[in-house]
Structures are given as C-alpha cells and as structure tokens.
Design an enzyme around this catalytic site. Structure first.
Site, PDB file in Angstrom:
ATOM      1  N   GLY A  73      -0.394  -2.626  17.903  1.00  0.00           N
ATOM      2  CA  GLY A  73       0.564  -2.839  16.803  1.00  0.00           C
ATOM      3  C   GLY A  73       1.968  -2.471  17.216  1.00  0.00           C
ATOM      4  O   GLY A  73       2.774  -2.016  16.414  1.00  0.00           O
ATOM      5  N   ASN A 107      -2.691   2.116  16.670  1.00  0.00           N
ATOM      6  CA  ASN A 107      -1.725   2.071  15.566  1.00  0.00           C
ATOM      7  C   ASN A 107      -1.807   0.792  14.730  1.00  0.00           C
ATOM      8  O   ASN A 107      -1.392   0.802  13.571  1.00  0.00           O
ATOM      9  CB  ASN A 107      -0.309   2.231  16.153  1.00  0.00           C
ATOM     10  CG  ASN A 107       0.767   1.811  15.176  1.00  0.00           C
ATOM     11  OD1 ASN A 107       1.146   2.568  14.285  1.00  0.00           O
ATOM     12  ND2 ASN A 107       1.250   0.569  15.304  1.00  0.00           N
ATOM     13  N   TYR A 140      -8.463   0.268   2.525  1.00  0.00           N
ATOM     14  CA  TYR A 140      -7.517   0.898   3.452  1.00  0.00           C
ATOM     15  C   TYR A 140      -7.782   2.410   3.542  1.00  0.00           C
ATOM     16  O   TYR A 140      -7.807   2.981   4.640  1.00  0.00           O
ATOM     17  CB  TYR A 140      -6.100   0.619   2.938  1.00  0.00           C
ATOM     18  CG  TYR A 140      -4.973   1.110   3.803  1.00  0.00           C
ATOM     19  CD1 TYR A 140      -4.645   0.469   4.990  1.00  0.00           C
ATOM     20  CD2 TYR A 140      -4.195   2.197   3.411  1.00  0.00           C
ATOM     21  CE1 TYR A 140      -3.580   0.905   5.773  1.00  0.00           C
ATOM     22  CE2 TYR A 140      -3.129   2.644   4.178  1.00  0.00           C
ATOM     23  CZ  TYR A 140      -2.829   1.989   5.358  1.00  0.00           C
ATOM     24  OH  TYR A 140      -1.776   2.429   6.123  1.00  0.00           O
ATOM     25  N   CYS A 141      -8.008   3.050   2.388  1.00  0.00           N
ATOM     26  CA  CYS A 141      -8.269   4.500   2.395  1.00  0.00           C
ATOM     27  C   CYS A 141      -9.577   4.813   3.117  1.00  0.00           C
ATOM     28  O   CYS A 141      -9.670   5.812   3.838  1.00  0.00           O
ATOM     29  CB  CYS A 141      -8.314   5.052   0.973  1.00  0.00           C
ATOM     30  SG  CYS A 141      -6.740   4.910   0.119  1.00  0.00           S
ATOM     31  N   ALA A 142     -10.590   3.967   2.930  1.00  0.00           N
ATOM     32  CA  ALA A 142     -11.868   4.173   3.621  1.00  0.00           C
ATOM     33  C   ALA A 142     -11.673   4.057   5.126  1.00  0.00           C
ATOM     34  O   ALA A 142     -12.198   4.875   5.906  1.00  0.00           O
ATOM     35  CB  ALA A 142     -12.901   3.154   3.136  1.00  0.00           C
ATOM     36  N   ALA A 143     -10.901   3.066   5.553  1.00  0.00           N
ATOM     37  CA  ALA A 143     -10.644   2.887   6.992  1.00  0.00           C
ATOM     38  C   ALA A 143      -9.874   4.081   7.553  1.00  0.00           C
ATOM     39  O   ALA A 143     -10.211   4.609   8.622  1.00  0.00           O
ATOM     40  CB  ALA A 143      -9.859   1.599   7.228  1.00  0.00           C
ATOM     41  N   ILE A 189       6.462   5.204   5.051  1.00  0.00           N
ATOM     42  CA  ILE A 189       7.421   4.994   6.139  1.00  0.00           C
ATOM     43  C   ILE A 189       8.084   3.635   5.949  1.00  0.00           C
ATOM     44  O   ILE A 189       7.417   2.657   5.576  1.00  0.00           O
ATOM     45  CB  ILE A 189       6.690   5.039   7.511  1.00  0.00           C
ATOM     46  CG1 ILE A 189       5.815   6.301   7.643  1.00  0.00           C
ATOM     47  CG2 ILE A 189       7.696   4.932   8.673  1.00  0.00           C
ATOM     48  CD1 ILE A 189       6.526   7.632   7.516  1.00  0.00           C
TER      49      ILE A 189
END
Ligand code: NAP
Length: 248
Positions: A14, A91, A156-159, A189
């Site tokens: 990334g 990332n 996303y939170c699980a990942a 960010i």
C-alpha cells in the site's frame, strides 16, 4: 537521535498513497532500499521514482495483496532479486463500510482478504530468510477501531483486530530468531481513506481527539520507522496506538 538501518531492504504494501507512501519515503530517507507495492502501477511507480529522484533506493511492484497466489509468486521473485527482505510493513488496506444487517458477503471477504489475509500471505512469503539471518522486522498497520470497535465497520474492525492476534502470535514464534513483530494502530489520519468523510463527521471526530486534529501520514511513518530500526530490537509483540490520545 537518528535511526540506524544497516543495509536493509524493506517491502511496504500500500505504498502508492497515504500512510504507506509516507512509510516508504521515511525508510528510504534512512538509507533503506524500499520495494513499494500497490495495486496500481501508476501509484507505486510514482512513489519509487520520487524516492530515486531524491537520491534514495526504491523499486515498484504491482501486486494484489488479497490474492495469495499472486503474493507467493511476487515474494519468490523479489527474494531471488534481493536475497533477503529484512523489513516487511503490511500496510495495504481498504474499507467497505455498512451496517452489519446490510453488509454483503463480498464486502466482508474483500476487507478480510485485503487487510488481514494479505499479512499472512506476505509473512509466509518473505519471513523465512529473516529467521535464517537472525534479523528481521514485521510491522502490521492495524487501526484503533480494531481495539475499540466501530459501528458500520464490522468487517474492517474484525480484520484490524485479527491483525493484532496475528502480530502477537508471530512475535512469540519468531522471537528466538531475533525477528520482531509489532503493530501500529493509527487513529484518524488525513489520507484518501478519510477524505470521504463529510465535514461534519470530520469535525465531530476531531472534537473527540484530545490533540484536536487528525493525524498526518508522517505521524504513523515515524513510529513505523522506529519499529523497523536497529534501535527497536528489544520490542516485540506490542501494539502502538498513534491517535492523538483518542484511545486512553
Ligand atoms: P489509502 O490512502 O486508501 O491507501 C491505500 C493503499 O493500499 C494504496 O496504495 C492502495 O493501492 C493499496 N491497496 C489497497 N488494496 C490493495 C490491494 N488489494 N493490493 C495492493 N495494494 C492495495 O489508505 P491509508 O489511509 O493510507 O491507510 C493505510 C493503512 O492504514 C490501511 O491498512 C488502513 O486500514 C490503515 N489505517 C488508516 C487510517 C486512516 O485514518 N487513514 C486509520 C487507521 C488505520 P493503490 O495506491 O494502487 O490504489
């Protein structure tokens, strides 16, 4: 104190934009030879070219990190070219937000594969030579929401939480070989990922951050570069929150 890097090669996923770009540029400024991986050729090529223009060492590689076979092939080729990849920064990440009851299976799998499975693929691909060399650094870029949870970001939170378990387990497996593995958990960010937030949401988030601003990619890059340096050799299995004090 300047950070020390002894002829190290890093692979940053990334690295085409945002936080990954800042990490690649910060490592390169410290003398690290950086392999910039992203999904689009245009972005990783531009970042690598920018580093070379400033006198640094960098190359670009297009890899879809969610594709295990593609990562395994790329890792084998890159190891043949570079001998060892000393530093791996996982990332690359995406969001596909939505409330749980409306979340499509596809959005679950895309986010888990791109953010979490990708870490496993790259670790499998490049870590063995680090263990032989008895030196290595793995840094996984997670998120504060992996620690806090966030409505609308179940996938996303699980990942991101999964990355923390992976980080601690890998740290325990590789410690005897002097390979460290840590996670950085950024808050909000300023990158393309957060540019989609409307102004009101952005203001609301900023008001909850004790330091009263969104973070910059360089805030994450400096912490990551430290964890990759020679100086951070006694730190492993840790999660470093860089969030302006949001999570206290
Ligand atoms: P970003 O600006 O959206 O950039 C994402 C990068 O990941 C891009 O370079 C993109 O490649 C690459 N990428 C996405 N999917 C990929 C795939 N399948 N294969 C290869 N590369 C892929 O994101 P960011 O804000 O810098 O975030 C970087 C990391 O920090 C992510 O893991 C994110 O979850 C995490 N994070 C971000 C924030 C935040 O507030 N921004 C907060 C916490 C955690 P292209 O350039 O080719 O498109």
């Amino acid at each position: 104190m300047d950070l020390t890097f002894q002829n190290r090669t890093a692979l940053v996923t990334g690295a085409g934009r945002g936080i990954g770009k800042a990490i690649a540029e910060t490592l390169a400024a410290g003398g690290v030879n950086v392999i910039c991986v992203s999904k689009s050729e245009k972005n990783c090529e531009a970042v690598a070219a920018g580093i070379r223009d400033r006198g640094g060492m960098a190359s670009a590689r297009v890899v879809d990190v969610s594709d295990g076979k593609a990562v395994a092939e790329a890792a084998a080729e890159l190891l043949a070219e570079h001998e060892t990849i000393d530093i791996l920064v996982n990332n690359a990440g995406i969001t596909r937000d939505g409330l749980m009851l409306r979340m499509k299976d596809e959005d679950w799998h895309d986010v888990i594969n791109t953010n979490l499975s990708s870490c496993f693929y790259w670790i499998k691909g490049v870590v063995r030579p680090m263990t032989r060399k008895r030196w290595g650094r793995v840094v996984n870029i997670s998120s504060v929401v992996g620690l806090m949870g966030n409505p609308g970001q179940l996938n996303y939170c699980a990942a991101k939480a999964g990355m923390l378990g992976l980080t601690k387990s890998l740290a325990k497996e590789l410690a005897s070989r002097s390979v460290t593995c840590n996670a950085v958990a950024p808050g909000f960010i300023r990158t393309d990922m957060t540019s989609e937030l409307d102004e009101e949401v952005s203001r609301e988030i900023t008001s909850r951050v004790p330091l009263k601003r969104l973070g910059e990619p360089e805030d994450i890059a400096r912490m990551t570069a430290y964890l990759c340096s020679e100086e951070a050799g006694y730190i492993t299995g840790q999660v470093f929150t860089v969030d302006g004090g949001l999570l206290m």
